[in-house]
Design an enzyme around this catalytic site. Sequence first.
Site, PDB file in Angstrom:
ATOM      1  N   ASP A 216      65.589  24.635  42.112  1.00  0.00           N
ATOM      2  CA  ASP A 216      64.845  25.810  41.397  1.00  0.00           C
ATOM      3  C   ASP A 216      65.758  26.778  40.873  1.00  0.00           C
ATOM      4  OD1 ASP A 216      65.953  27.004  43.661  1.00  0.00           O
ATOM      5  OD2 ASP A 216      64.080  27.281  44.580  1.00  0.00           O
TER       6      ASP A 216
ATOM      7  N   ASP B 174      57.353  24.666  47.855  1.00  0.00           N
ATOM      8  CA  ASP B 174      58.470  23.769  48.031  1.00  0.00           C
ATOM      9  C   ASP B 174      58.586  22.827  49.247  1.00  0.00           C
ATOM     10  OD1 ASP B 174      59.954  24.699  45.534  1.00  0.00           O
ATOM     11  OD2 ASP B 174      60.635  26.371  46.600  1.00  0.00           O
TER      12      ASP B 174
ATOM     13  N   THR C 136      88.440   2.425  75.877  1.00  0.00           N
ATOM     14  CA  THR C 136      89.759   2.648  75.119  1.00  0.00           C
ATOM     15  C   THR C 136      89.349   2.995  73.890  1.00  0.00           C
ATOM     16  OG1 THR C 136      90.307   0.463  74.757  1.00  0.00           O
ATOM     17  CG2 THR C 136      91.160   1.465  76.862  1.00  0.00           C
TER      18      THR C 136
ATOM     19  N   GLU D  13      88.552  -9.657  70.374  1.00  0.00           N
ATOM     20  CA  GLU D  13      87.749  -9.804  71.684  1.00  0.00           C
ATOM     21  C   GLU D  13      87.336 -11.135  71.500  1.00  0.00           C
ATOM     22  OE1 GLU D  13      86.421  -5.136  72.434  1.00  0.00           O
ATOM     23  OE2 GLU D  13      85.177  -6.657  71.530  1.00  0.00           O
TER      24      GLU D  13
ATOM     25  N   ASN E 131      86.729  -6.188  67.541  1.00  0.00           N
ATOM     26  CA  ASN E 131      85.705  -7.386  68.179  1.00  0.00           C
ATOM     27  C   ASN E 131      86.478  -8.809  67.835  1.00  0.00           C
ATOM     28  OD1 ASN E 131      83.884  -5.630  68.908  1.00  0.00           O
ATOM     29  ND2 ASN E 131      82.330  -6.083  67.497  1.00  0.00           N
TER      30      ASN E 131
ATOM     31  N   VAL F 116      76.815 -10.574  75.172  1.00  0.00           N
ATOM     32  CA  VAL F 116      76.949  -9.166  75.497  1.00  0.00           C
ATOM     33  C   VAL F 116      78.357  -8.518  74.959  1.00  0.00           C
ATOM     34  CG1 VAL F 116      77.368  -7.509  77.488  1.00  0.00           C
ATOM     35  CG2 VAL F 116      75.514  -9.330  77.429  1.00  0.00           C
ATOM     36  N   ALA F 117      79.567  -9.394  74.954  1.00  0.00           N
ATOM     37  CA  ALA F 117      80.728  -9.038  74.524  1.00  0.00           C
ATOM     38  C   ALA F 117      80.662  -8.799  73.092  1.00  0.00           C
ATOM     39  CB  ALA F 117      81.887 -10.276  74.997  1.00  0.00           C
TER      40      ALA F 117
END
Length: 873
Positions: free
Chosen positions: A306, A593, A688, A658, A655, A259-260
Site C-alpha cells: 500500500d 487489509d 550426534t 546408515e 542416511n 525405522v532406520a
Amino acid sequence: MTQQREPPLRPVTAGLSSERAAALLTETGPNVLPAAKAVPRWRRLVGELTHFFALMLWAAAALAFIAGMPELGVAIIVVVIVNGIFAHVQQERAQNAAAKLRGLLPADVSVRRDGRLLRVHTSALVPGDAVVLTAGDRVPADVVLAGASGCAVDESMLTGESEAVAKASGDSAWGGTFLVNGEAEAVVASTGGNTRLAGIAALTSGTESPPTPLALELRRIVRLVAAVALAVAGFFFLVSLLVGIPWRDAFLFAIGVAVALIPEGLLPTVTLSLAMGAQRMAARNALVRNLEAVETLGSTTFICTDKTGTLTQNRMNAVEVFTADGYVRITGEGYQPDADVEGTGTPLAIRVALAARSASVGRAVLHGGEWRAEGDPMEAAIDVLARRLSGSAPEDVKPLRRFAFDPRRRRESVIVGTTVFVKGAPESVLPLCGDSGAGALGEVDAMASRGLRVIAVASRELPGPAQRWLESPAADVEEGLELLGLIALHDPPRPDVAEVIRTARGAGIRIGMITGDHPATAAAIAREIGLMGSPETVVEGFQLPEDEQILGALLDRDGIVVSRVSPEQKLRVARALQARGHVVAMTGDGVNDGPALQEADIGVAMGLSGTDVAREAADLVLLDDHFATIVAAIEQGRATYSNIRRFLTYHLTDNVAELTPFVIWALSGGQFPLALGVLQILALDIGTDLLPALALGGEAPGKGVLGKPPERRHLMDRALMFRVFCILGPVEAAVEMTAFSTVLFGGGWTRGDPHDGGLLMAASGAAFTAVVLGQLANAFACRSASRPPWQLGWFSNRLLLWAVIAEICVLALCLYVVPVSAVLGQLPPPPAGFAVAALAVPAVLVADWVYKRTGRPGKNAGQPRGVPAIHRT
C-alpha cells in the site's frame, strides 16, 4: 448510564425512550461483533501431533514395539511429542484476527434518550438511537448523520483512502471509523453483526491462508522418504526370505530397516531452524507470527504494497505557492514552523495561505517538544504554511458559515465577514474563476508533473450584508470567484524506500502498489520513489477485469499501480498473482487489509501505525513500520531456505552411510555381518547429528543473497541429490565399512565363521565412530554449496563449533559408558579401527573440495523463482 452536558450542536432528535431502547436491545442483541469460532487449543496441539510426518513416526514407533525394540519405540515417541509441543508453543502466538476487531469499537458513547444526553456502553446501542459525536470520537455503529457541522470522517481503516471524507446531513458513517473534525448527531442504522465492519470481519475469518512453499516441500520430502523407506524395507524382507531367514524374523528385520531410514531428527531440525530465523528477524524489527513465514518470505516473487504510511510518511508538507506575482518555495521539515522561504510574491502567498487556513479545521500543535498534526494532515500542513510565511501563528478565524468538503464538488468554502474563501481540487475551483482560473491551468500541470498535490484557493466579496448569504446554497455563494493562488503539497516518502525498491528488484522481486488512494496521487508517489514501471500502468479498482486470467496478465508486471481498491478487490489481486505462479507478499495496516493479508502467501502488517486486525491477520509484523525491514526479512528468509538445504544435505548423507551396511549384508546373502544396528542408527540421527544440523540452520546470510532472484527449485533437487548420493554419502560409507572390516578381519574373522560377540561389537564401534567423524567433517562442508570451509573460516559459525564439541562428547558417551554402549550393541574400537575411522574427516573434506572445484553437476538445474518461466521476457 450517566447524564452528560449538552454539546454546542443543536439537538436534531430526542432519540428513543429508555423503555423502547431496552426492548430493541432484547430484540436485536448487543452491539458487539460476532465472535468467530476458534479452534480449541487442545485440537491445535493434536494437529501438531497428527500431521503426515508425525503419523509416520507414530507408525514407526508402533513397529519398533512389534519388532521387540521398545527402546527405539520410546525414543521415537519422545521425539514426536517434544517436537509437537515446541511447534505448538511457537504457533500459539497467532490469534484470531476477527476477534481483535472488537477493540476498534469505543467503550462508551453519548446518546440521547428520553430527551437527555446520556453516556452508555456501546454494547447497549440499538437501531434508532441518536448518538452525539465530536472530533476524535470513534463511530460506534453504522449510522446516518441527522446533523453535522464541519464534519469529516477518517475511513482509511475500511477503504484505504488516506483523506478524511467530509460528511453532511443524510450521509452514512460506518462503525469503527472516527471523526477527524467537527461534530455530528447521528441515528444508528445497524449494530453488531449487521455492520459493515462485521462483514469485513467475516471476510477475514473466512479466508484460509494457502499452504506455504516450505510446507509443500516438506510434504513432498516426507512422502518421498516414506515411499523409499517402505520400498527398501520390502526389498530387504524379500532378500531375507531368499537367504533362508524365517519369515517372522525377516519381517521384523524389514521393520527395523524402515525405522532406520526415517529421519527422526528432520522435523525438529526444521522447526528449530525456523525459530532461529524468526529470532533473527525479531532482532531486525520484523516479528514473525507464523514460523513457516520465515522461509516463505525468502521465496517472495511479488510484493503488493500500500502507499500511505508504508511508502510515505503520511506527513503532508506545503512546498510551493503560486500567485499572480510568481512562485514562492518553502523548505521545511514536517510540521516544524521554522522554514526557508524563497521566491517572489510572498505577501500574496501569505494571503493565499491565510485564505486556505480559514477553511481549515486542522492545525499543527507542539506536543512533548515535537510538532504534530492535529486533525487532517493536509489541513495541518496548510496551518504550518501560514506560520512559515507570516512568521507567527495566525489568529483563529471564526467563520459565519461553513460549506464542508463534498466529494462530488471536491471543494469547501467558508464565509468570513463579507468574504467567501474557497479551496479544493483545481479542476473543481478553476472553472469558477473565469480568466484567472484558465490562466493557471498550465501551472497546475507543471506542479502535478513534479508529483505534487495541488490545491486551488479562491475568494469573492459578497454583495450586501453577510447575513443574507448564510442560508444560501453553496453553488450561489461560490459563483464569480477570483483565483488567489495554488498550493502544492508533498507527502514525503520514507527516506530509504527508493533504495529498498532497487534492492528488491535486484533480488528478482516485482513490486506493485495496491492502494485505496486517488490514482493521480498514487501514480505521483510511484514515480517519485522509482516504483512506477515502464510503460506506466495505473488502473482503478473498478477497471479490474472480471476474468481471472486477464486480471493476472494485467497485474503481472513490475511497477503496476492499482488505486481505489476495495477489500474484495485486494483479495482478487492476491489470488490472480498466485494463479500466475507468484509467491505473494501483501502489506497493509487497516481493517480493509485483513482479508488480503490472510489470503496472501505472506501478509506483512505495520506494527506502529497498523490496526490490530491487520497485525493479527498477518504472518509478519514490521515493528518499526520501515519498508526496508521487509528486505531485511527477505534476506533472512532466503538464508533460512539455504540453511534448510544445508542440514537436509547433512541428514541425507548420514542416511547413505546408515543404509550401506544393510545393502552389503543383503548382497552377501546374509554372510557379511551388519556393521550398524537400528538403535545405533537412531543414536546417530538424534544423538550426534541433531546439534550440528541445528547449527547449520543458524548459518548467517551469505554475501549476494539479494543479488539474484529467489531460486525456484525443490529442496531435494538434482544438485543436492548428486552431492549426497554420489559424493559425500559414498565417501563416508566407504570409510565406515573400511573401519568395520579392518577391525573384523584384523580380529581373525573369516567368512563362514560364527560371529564373535566382542569382536563384532568392537568393529561396529569403529563403523559408528567413522560415521560420527565423517558427519563432523560433513557439517563444515555443508556450510556452503560452492566454497570449502577454510575459505569461510573455521570459527565464523561459533554455534557449529559448540555442536561439534557436543558431538564428540556424545561419541565418547556412546563408546565408553558401558550401559549406553551395551544398549547400542557396540564397544570402543581398537587403535587400528580408530585410525581408519579418523580418515573420514580428511576424506569427506577432500572429496567435497574436489566436487566444488571441478564443477557441480546440476548447479543450474534450479529455475529462478523471481518470475514464473512461462511469463519471463
